[in-house]
Design an enzyme around this catalytic site. Structure first.
Site, mmCIF file in Angstrom:
data_model
loop_
_atom_site.group_PDB
_atom_site.id
_atom_site.type_symbol
_atom_site.label_atom_id
_atom_site.label_comp_id
_atom_site.label_asym_id
_atom_site.label_seq_id
_atom_site.Cartn_x
_atom_site.Cartn_y
_atom_site.Cartn_z
ATOM 1 N N PRO A 20 0.772 -1.247 0.000
ATOM 2 C CA PRO A 20 0.000 0.000 0.000
ATOM 3 C C PRO A 20 0.805 1.299 0.000
ATOM 4 C CG PRO A 20 0.019 -0.911 2.196
ATOM 5 C CD PRO A 20 0.749 -1.903 1.314
ATOM 6 N N CYS A 21 1.565 1.535 -1.056
ATOM 7 C CA CYS A 21 2.325 2.781 -1.127
ATOM 8 C C CYS A 21 1.395 3.992 -1.236
ATOM 9 C CB CYS A 21 3.331 2.746 -2.267
ATOM 10 S SG CYS A 21 2.623 2.440 -3.876
#
Length: 177
Positions: free
Chosen positions: A142-143
């Site tokens: 989840p950047c």
């Protein structure tokens, strides 16, 4: 980083955030890419793995793509239904950043400086941002949960509007809305 010679199979589909490419290799899931057009995603996959044999396998990967698309509708839900492990290729530092990012929960955000601190490199904010930009597993790693130090939304490999939409969706899901 030199990417290894791999045999990569992929398929493409559409999700609420646009076109999606799902790629696997012998080690597991090596690419989940987002964009506007499937052909652009295939070109991105070829750039990431220039020495690899890349083949489209829509029928063989169709059921796995369906599971991934269901996950994307509710990010943060469990991916245990996927029959393959995640296998992102990157440097040791990138791997560390991606692993640390995976511990940031749905509906939560973190700053680049906090992420750098959690990786044991408190002054490496630019390197952390570079690792986020190189992330080959959109949404699953989840950047999109990483924000500027002032809390603002900044660059995202797959577009700032997608990042904003993902954060809003996750906030609603976390709040039970």
């Amino acid at each position: 980083m030199v990417t290894p010679l791999l045999s990569i199979q992929y398929t493409t589909g559409r999700c609420k955030f646009g076109a999606l490419l799902y790629g696997i290799c012998e080690s597991g899931i090596c690419a989940i890419l987002l964009g506007d057009e499937p052909q652009t995603l295939v070109e991105d996959l070829q750039r990431r793995f220039p020495t690899s044999e890349i083949r489209q396998q829509d029928v063989d990967l169709g059921s796995e793509l369906a599971v991934l698309l269901a996950y994307i509708d509710t990010p943060g839900s469990t991916l245990t239904a996927l029959p393959r492990p995640l296998a992102p290729f990157g440097t040791q530092f990138q791997q560390q950043v991606w692993q640390t990012l995976s511990q940031v929960g749905t509906g939560e955000t973190i700053t680049y400086s906090e992420l750098a601190r959690r990786c044991g490199r408190p002054t490496a904010m630019r390197a952390v941002a570079g690792a986020c930009a190189a992330n080959p597993l959109a949404i699953v790693v989840p950047c999109h949960r990483v924000l500027r130090s002032d809390g603002g939304i900044s660059g995202y490999r797959w577009g700032v509007e997608r990042k904003r939409s993902l954060i809003e969706l996750e906030n609603r899901l976390a709040a039970g809305i």
